[in-house]
Design an enzyme around this catalytic site. Structure first.
Site, PDB file in Angstrom:
ATOM      1  N   GLU A 129       0.794  -1.228   0.000  1.00 26.63           N
ATOM      2  CA  GLU A 129       0.000   0.000   0.000  1.00 26.63           C
ATOM      3  C   GLU A 129       0.829   1.282   0.000  1.00 26.63           C
ATOM      4  O   GLU A 129       0.843   2.016   1.007  1.00 26.63           O
ATOM      5  CB  GLU A 129      -0.941   0.013   1.204  1.00 26.63           C
ATOM      6  CG  GLU A 129      -1.867  -1.173   1.271  1.00 26.63           C
ATOM      7  CD  GLU A 129      -2.912  -1.038   2.372  1.00 26.63           C
ATOM      8  OE1 GLU A 129      -2.850  -0.069   3.140  1.00 26.63           O
ATOM      9  OE2 GLU A 129      -3.791  -1.906   2.450  1.00 26.63           O
ATOM     10  N   GLU A 173      -5.275  -8.674   1.177  1.00 26.15           N
ATOM     11  CA  GLU A 173      -5.904  -8.361   2.463  1.00 26.15           C
ATOM     12  C   GLU A 173      -7.380  -8.100   2.242  1.00 26.15           C
ATOM     13  O   GLU A 173      -7.759  -7.431   1.284  1.00 26.15           O
ATOM     14  CB  GLU A 173      -5.320  -7.077   3.096  1.00 26.15           C
ATOM     15  CG  GLU A 173      -3.952  -7.212   3.672  1.00 26.15           C
ATOM     16  CD  GLU A 173      -3.430  -5.905   4.261  1.00 26.15           C
ATOM     17  OE1 GLU A 173      -4.242  -5.074   4.721  1.00 26.15           O
ATOM     18  OE2 GLU A 173      -2.204  -5.728   4.258  1.00 26.15           O
TER      19      GLU A 173
HETATM   20  C1  BGC Z   1      -2.966  -2.370   6.046  1.00 31.64           C
HETATM   21  C2  BGC Z   1      -2.943  -3.152   7.332  1.00 31.64           C
HETATM   22  C3  BGC Z   1      -4.048  -2.640   8.249  1.00 31.64           C
HETATM   23  C4  BGC Z   1      -5.366  -2.845   7.562  1.00 31.64           C
HETATM   24  C5  BGC Z   1      -6.574  -2.418   8.376  1.00 31.64           C
HETATM   25  C6  BGC Z   1      -4.326  -2.078   5.508  1.00 31.64           C
HETATM   26  O1  BGC Z   1      -4.361  -0.766   5.068  1.00 31.64           O
HETATM   27  O2  BGC Z   1      -2.132  -2.952   5.090  1.00 31.64           O
HETATM   28  O3  BGC Z   1      -1.681  -3.032   7.905  1.00 31.64           O
HETATM   29  O4  BGC Z   1      -4.022  -3.236   9.501  1.00 31.64           O
HETATM   30  O5  BGC Z   1      -5.395  -2.117   6.371  1.00 31.64           O
HETATM   31  O6  BGC Z   1      -6.545  -1.063   8.634  1.00 31.64           O
END
Ligand code: BGC
Length: 442
Positions: A166, A349
């Site tokens: 990111e 993610e």
């Molecule tokens: C990030 C994580 C974060 C998650 C939730 C993403 O932007 O890569 O490190 O914990 O979002 O906020």
């Protein structure tokens, strides 16, 4: 009742990041990162939390890997802490720092779990921040040197490489909005950071090509594709502006399209490009990782620097007020498929924070089960519509240090009791186990 079936070769993983789970910030030669510094700043982190202990994975990785294996996970995405490997940012390599990642990878392989390593998930060595951090060109070259060290030492153990996590957050939350380390609010520096992060990615991929390693390498973005709040042409334009400044400034250079003209011409933003930079950034890669959490709607607003503004959402939201829009993930996947011409994509993610309650060793987080299922349905639809989506990593394997929110927000499918560091799989963890086994009906 709904059964979402994925192909047998679809990769099921879970994800974390070094500063959010490892703890052990002073051990085995690690030096401070910008997050250690930022956490000390008054008011920067909710309740004054920091990552000094976090989920203590540095000491408990065997137990965590065992649990991943019991939950059927096929891959673990973790990040390597630059200040462990090169405590001075560049130069002398800290073998003890590398040893941790070698041991973790060996343990994963013992259990048949693939190693997906991210080189940078925001913990820049503080010593490089003192030289200007991502707002200066030399940091991109330091990153390439660090990447080379990792490729050489960890190459035999890593099954898939991700350069950056990111860059949006590193550049904008870190240098524009000041909500993340290093806590700077300076638009010019933010756009320098955008370019130098892009360049860092490209330089690392160049190093990789020289290394002789052959496993897939890619990068991870957190694309934002806000939808227009109306059918008016001006709101369509607002959505284009939002996409350009938040997503296309990272995506377009990767595919050789340069910076979007909406940003350079309409927003009058310039980037510190030198001859050859754009070619370096556009090195061919094997996949793009997508992190997805939410979507918002926008209208045109020419009084704003990015020419748009968000309007209120109506959807169910998480306890961080993040509107839940599974359909947004489908739109993003289709957009990436189109812009990259069918490049392999992974969800690196996806997940949500929830007010989890531990009772008699169980956490009934059905809110999260719903969230995950709805997003998996969007993934499946994307695949059915021809998107080359190869895998899904849930965020997060366990509760952890949620940046500016400290420990107040729990994203894990495994509950962490921070007093005892005991782990408790939540219902969502058991649901993932069954989804991965292929026997889940929801
Ligand atoms: C990030 C994580 C974060 C998650 C939730 C993403 O932007 O890569 O490190 O914990 O979002 O906020």
């Amino acid at each position: 009742m709904q059964k979402i079936e994925f192909d047998k070769d679809f990769l099921w993983g879970c994800a974390t990041a070094s500063y959010q789970v490892e703890g052990a910030i002073d051990e085995d030669g690690r030096q401070p990162s910008i997050w250690d510094t930022f956490c000390k700043k008054d008011g920067a982190i909710l309740h004054g939390d920091d990552g000094s202990i976090a989920a203590d994975q540095y000491h408990r990785y065997k137990e965590d890997v065992q649990l991943m294996s019991e939950l059927n996970f096929q891959a673990y995405r973790f990040s390597i802490a630059w200040p462990r490997v090169l405590p001075e940012g560049r130069g002398e390599v800290n073998q003890k720092g590398l040893a941790y990642y070698i041991n973790l990878s060996k343990e994963l392989h013992l259990k048949g779990i693939k190693v997906v390593a991210t080189l940078y998930h925001w913990d820049l060595p503080q010593i490089l921040q003192d030289e200007g951090g991502w707002a200066v060109r030399s940091t991109a070259y330091a990153f390439a040197d660090y990447a080379k060290v990792c490729f050489e030492a960890l190459g035999p153990y890593v099954d898939q490489w991700i350069t950056l996590n990111e860059p949006f957050c590193a550049a904008y939350l870190g240098y524009l909005y000041g909500e993340h380390a290093p806590g700077i609010k300076n638009p010019q520096k933010a756009f320098q950071a955008v370019h130098y992060l892009n360049l860092a990615h490209g330089l690392a991929v160049k190093e990789y090509k020289k290394s002789g390693l052959r496993v897939p390498i890619g990068t991870t973005l957190n694309p934002s594709l806000p939808r227009p709040a109306s059918r008016k042409a001006e709101d369509e334009k607002a959505a284009l502006y939002a996409r350009s400044i938040f997503t296309d400034v990272f995506l377009y250079p990767l595919v050789g399209k340069g910076y979007p003209k909406e940003v350079t011409e309409d927003m009058h933003i310039s980037f510190p490009i030198l001859d050859g930079d754009m070619e370096i950034i556009a090195q061919p890669i094997d996949f793009i990782g997508i992190n997805y959490y939410m979507e918002r709607a926008v209208v045109l607003d020419e009084t704003k620097p990015f020419l748009h503004r968000e309007v209120p959402s109506w959807q169910r939201a998480t306890n961080q007020d993040w509107p839940i829009v599974p359909y947004g993930l489908l739109r993003i996947l289709k957009y990436f498929d189109q812009v990259t011409n069918g490049l392999a994509l992974y969800i690196t993610e996806n997940g949500c924070a929830n007010d989890d309650v531990l009772q008699d060793g169980r956490v009934h987080d059905h809110f999260r089960c719903d969230y995950l299922n709805e997003h998996l349905a969007a993934c499946k639809k994307a695949i059915d519509e021809g998107v080359n989506l190869k895998g899904y990593f849930v965020w997060s394997f366990m509760d952890n240090f949620e940046w500016a929110w400290g420990y107040s927000r729990r994203f894990g499918i495994v509950y962490v009791d921070y007093e005892t560091q005991e782990r408790f799989p939540k219902d969502s963890a058991y649901m993932m186990r069954d989804i991965i086994s292929g026997y889940c009906e929801y």
